[in-house]
Design a protein around this motif. Structure first.
Motif, mmCIF file in Angstrom:
data_model
loop_
_atom_site.group_PDB
_atom_site.id
_atom_site.type_symbol
_atom_site.label_atom_id
_atom_site.label_comp_id
_atom_site.label_asym_id
_atom_site.label_seq_id
_atom_site.Cartn_x
_atom_site.Cartn_y
_atom_site.Cartn_z
ATOM 1 N N PRO A 52 37.405 2.222 26.892
ATOM 2 C CA PRO A 52 36.317 3.203 26.734
ATOM 3 C C PRO A 52 36.731 4.424 25.914
ATOM 4 N N LEU A 53 38.029 4.714 25.886
ATOM 5 C CA LEU A 53 38.521 5.873 25.134
ATOM 6 C C LEU A 53 39.292 5.401 23.898
ATOM 7 N N PHE A 54 38.724 4.422 23.204
ATOM 8 C CA PHE A 54 39.394 3.818 22.048
ATOM 9 C C PHE A 54 39.696 4.829 20.948
ATOM 10 N N PHE A 55 38.858 5.860 20.837
ATOM 11 C CA PHE A 55 39.059 6.870 19.788
ATOM 12 C C PHE A 55 40.333 7.683 20.040
ATOM 13 N N LEU A 56 40.871 7.611 21.249
ATOM 14 C CA LEU A 56 42.154 8.238 21.549
ATOM 15 C C LEU A 56 43.281 7.203 21.614
ATOM 16 N N SER A 57 42.977 6.047 22.202
ATOM 17 C CA SER A 57 44.020 5.053 22.423
ATOM 18 C C SER A 57 44.537 4.431 21.127
ATOM 19 N N VAL A 58 43.625 4.167 20.183
ATOM 20 C CA VAL A 58 44.045 3.537 18.925
ATOM 21 C C VAL A 58 45.017 4.425 18.152
ATOM 22 N N PRO A 59 44.684 5.688 17.868
ATOM 23 C CA PRO A 59 45.652 6.526 17.147
ATOM 24 C C PRO A 59 46.940 6.789 17.935
ATOM 25 N N LEU A 60 46.847 6.854 19.266
ATOM 26 C CA LEU A 60 48.056 7.077 20.070
ATOM 27 C C LEU A 60 49.016 5.892 19.943
ATOM 28 N N GLU A 61 48.457 4.682 19.981
ATOM 29 C CA GLU A 61 49.315 3.503 19.865
ATOM 30 C C GLU A 61 49.946 3.421 18.478
ATOM 31 N N LYS A 62 49.156 3.693 17.430
ATOM 32 C CA LYS A 62 49.686 3.615 16.065
ATOM 33 C C LYS A 62 50.751 4.662 15.806
ATOM 34 N N ARG A 63 50.537 5.863 16.349
ATOM 35 C CA ARG A 63 51.442 6.974 16.047
ATOM 36 C C ARG A 63 52.699 6.974 16.923
ATOM 37 N N PHE A 64 52.539 6.656 18.211
ATOM 38 C CA PHE A 64 53.668 6.809 19.133
ATOM 39 C C PHE A 64 54.129 5.501 19.787
ATOM 40 N N GLY A 65 53.257 4.531 19.913
ATOM 41 C CA GLY A 65 53.620 3.312 20.630
ATOM 42 C C GLY A 65 53.393 3.474 22.131
ATOM 43 N N HIS A 66 53.716 2.399 22.879
ATOM 44 C CA HIS A 66 53.459 2.378 24.316
ATOM 45 C C HIS A 66 54.632 2.960 25.108
ATOM 46 N N ARG A 67 54.297 3.622 26.213
ATOM 47 C CA ARG A 67 55.269 4.234 27.128
ATOM 48 C C ARG A 67 56.176 5.226 26.418
ATOM 49 N N THR A 68 55.569 6.059 25.617
ATOM 50 C CA THR A 68 56.344 7.109 24.944
ATOM 51 C C THR A 68 55.789 8.473 25.379
ATOM 52 N N ILE A 69 54.976 9.098 24.541
ATOM 53 C CA ILE A 69 54.518 10.449 24.833
ATOM 54 C C ILE A 69 53.665 10.530 26.098
ATOM 55 N N THR A 70 52.810 9.516 26.323
ATOM 56 C CA THR A 70 51.941 9.572 27.511
ATOM 57 C C THR A 70 52.720 9.291 28.786
#
Length: 369
Positions: A52-70
Motif C-alpha cells: 500500500p505504501l509502494f511510493f515509499l517502499s520502491v525508492p527505499l529498496e532501490k536506494r538502500f536495500g532490505h534490512r538497512t536503514i529501516t
C-alpha cells in the motif's frame, strides 16, 4: 520473519510490559504496537506495508536495500522524532509505536542474515551468535517459535491486567502485599478484601469478601457483618489474624467530607442533629471531661470508638457505634463526616441543625444539589 511472528513478538512485549510496568492495556495502543511491528519491512515493495505504501517502499529498496536503514538505529530515531508529539498527549501510544517498531528489529536479529543495526556501518547484529541456532524465514523452527509466542501471549494476557505485583498477590495471597497496595491507592476506588482469617478473641475462622475502609496500625480496617474490624499480623492490636488475603479493586470512589466543630457539644447532639440521605463514617479526635464514666468494656484491640481517659477517637465509626458514648461532651475537637459515593449515586442531601444554629453546607456539596 513472517508477519505473524512479528505480530506475536510485538504482542508478547506489549503484554509483558503491561505486566511489569503496570500500564493499562487498550485496543488502540495494542493495535499500534502490532501495526508498527510490520513497518521496518516498508523497504520491501511486496511486504504487507510495502504494497500500500509502494511510493515509499520502491525508492527505499532501490536506494538502500532490505534490512538497512529501516532496520537501523537511524530508522528508530526517525520514527521516534516523528512520533514525539504523541508522547505529550498519548504516551502509551507513543511507546507502543516505538516498541512495536523495535520488536521487529529485535526478532530479525535471530534471522540467519541479521540486521544492519548500525547502518551505514557494515557490522551486522545477530542473536544468537551461532548460525545453527538462528531462524530461516518460514522454516519449521520459526513455526515452533511462533507457536511458543502465541502460548506465551495467552499466559501473559491475564497477568497484563493484574500487573506483576498483582499476579504475585493473587498467587501468594499475602496480606502484606494487600496492605502495601491499598496504602498506595486508597481513596481512588472501592476495594474489597477476599479474606480468610482467625478471630483473635474467639478463634473463630472467618471467610468473607469485606469492604476495605482504611489502614490502621500496619493493618486494614474492613467492614464485616456491618461492623468495622481490624485485620493484621499483630494479635494484640488487631481483631482478625489474616491467613489468606487478596485485595480486589472495584468501582471508582468519590469521597466528600464535612467538618463539625464539637466544642461544648455531645456525641448525642451529633447523632440527633446530623441528617443525611446517604450513609456516612465519622472520624476525629475529641477531648472530653475525664471525670465522666462510660459503661463500656473494650476487650477488642480495635473499635470504631476508642475511649481512654480524656480522649475519644472516632475511626470509621457509624452512628450505632456511639450508643455507649452519647453523653460524652467535648471540651475541644472536631469530627469529620465522610460520605463515600459510587458512580451513579444520587447527590447527598445534608442538613445539620443544633444548639449553635445551622451549619452551612460546604461549596463542594452545594454544587451537587
Amino acid at each position: 520473519m513472517l508477519a505473524a511472528t512479528h505480530a506475536g513478538f510485538a504482542t508478547s512485549l506489549y503484554l509483558g510490559g503491561a505486566a511489569v510496568f503496570e500500564y493499562p492495556t487498550d485496543p488502540v495502543s495494542w493495535s499500534l504496537a502490532v501495526f508498527f511491528s510490520f513497518m521496518p519491512d516498508i523497504d520491501i515493495p511486496t511486504s504487507k506495508v510495502g504494497r500500500p505504501l509502494f511510493f515509499l517502499s520502491v525508492p527505499l529498496e532501490k536506494r538502500f536495500g532490505h534490512r538497512t536503514i529501516t532496520h537501523s538505529v537511524i530508522g528508530v530515531a526517525i520514527l521516534t522524532a516523528l512520533a514525539t508529539p504523541l508522547y505529550f498527549f498519548y504516551p502509551l501510544c507513543f511507546w507502543s509505536i516505538v516498541g512495536g517498531y523495535w520488536s521487529h528489529i529485535q526478532i530479525d536479529m535471530a534471522n540467519i542474515r541479521g540486521v544492519d543495526l548500525f547502518w551505514p556501518s557494515p557490522i551486522r547484529v545477530v542473536m544468537p551468535g551461532k548460525m545453527k541456532y538462528r531462524l530461516e524465514v518460514g522454516s519449521k523452527a520459526e513455526m515452533i517459535v511462533l507457536c511458543a509466542l502465541l502460548v506465551f501471549c495467552v499466559g501473559l494476557y491475564p497477568l497484563s491486567g493484574l500487573g506483576l505485583r498483582g499476579g504475585l498477590h493473587q498467587l501468594l495471597k499475602d496480606f502484606d502485599i494487600a496492605y502495601d497496595e491499598f496504602v498506595e491507592v486508597q481513596g481512588l476506588n472501592w476495594y474489597t478484601l477476599e479474606l480468610k482469617a482467625i478471630d483473635n478473641l474467639t478463634l473463630e475462622h472467618i471467610k468473607c469478601n469485606c469492604p476495605v475502609l482504611g489502614a490502621w496500625q500496619s493493618g486494614l480496617i474492613i467492614e464485616h457483618n456491618g461492623k468495622a474490624r481490624s485485620v493484621g499480623k499483630s494479635q494484640i492490636q488487631h481483631n482478625l489474624y489474616p491467613v489468606d488475603a487478596v485485595l480486589i479493586q472495584g468501582e471508582p470512589l468519590r469521597v466528600i467530607s464535612q467538618r463539625v466543630d464539637m466544642k461544648g457539644r455531645s456525641l448525642r447532639w451529633l447523632v440527633e442533629n446530623l441528617k443525611a440521605n446517604h450513609g456516612y463514617y465519622l472520624l476525629g479526635e475529641l477531648y472530653v471531661d475525664a471525670d465522666k464514666v462510660v459503661n463500656v468494656s473494650q476487650i477488642e484491640a480495635y473499635h470504631p470508638v476508642i475511649w481512654g481517659g480524656d480522649k475519644v477517637r472516632l475511626h470509621y465509626a457509624k452512628a450505632d457505634d456511639l450508643r455507649d458514648y452519647l453523653n460524652l461532651t467535648a471540651i475541644r475537637g472536631e469530627v469529620i463526616v465522610q460520605f463515600w459515593f459510587r458512580p451513579g449515586d444520587r447527590a447527598v442531601e445534608l442538613s445539620f441543625n443544633g444548639d449553635g444554629g445551622e451549619i452551612k453546607t460546604p461549596g463542594v456539596l452545594e454544587g451537587m444539589f
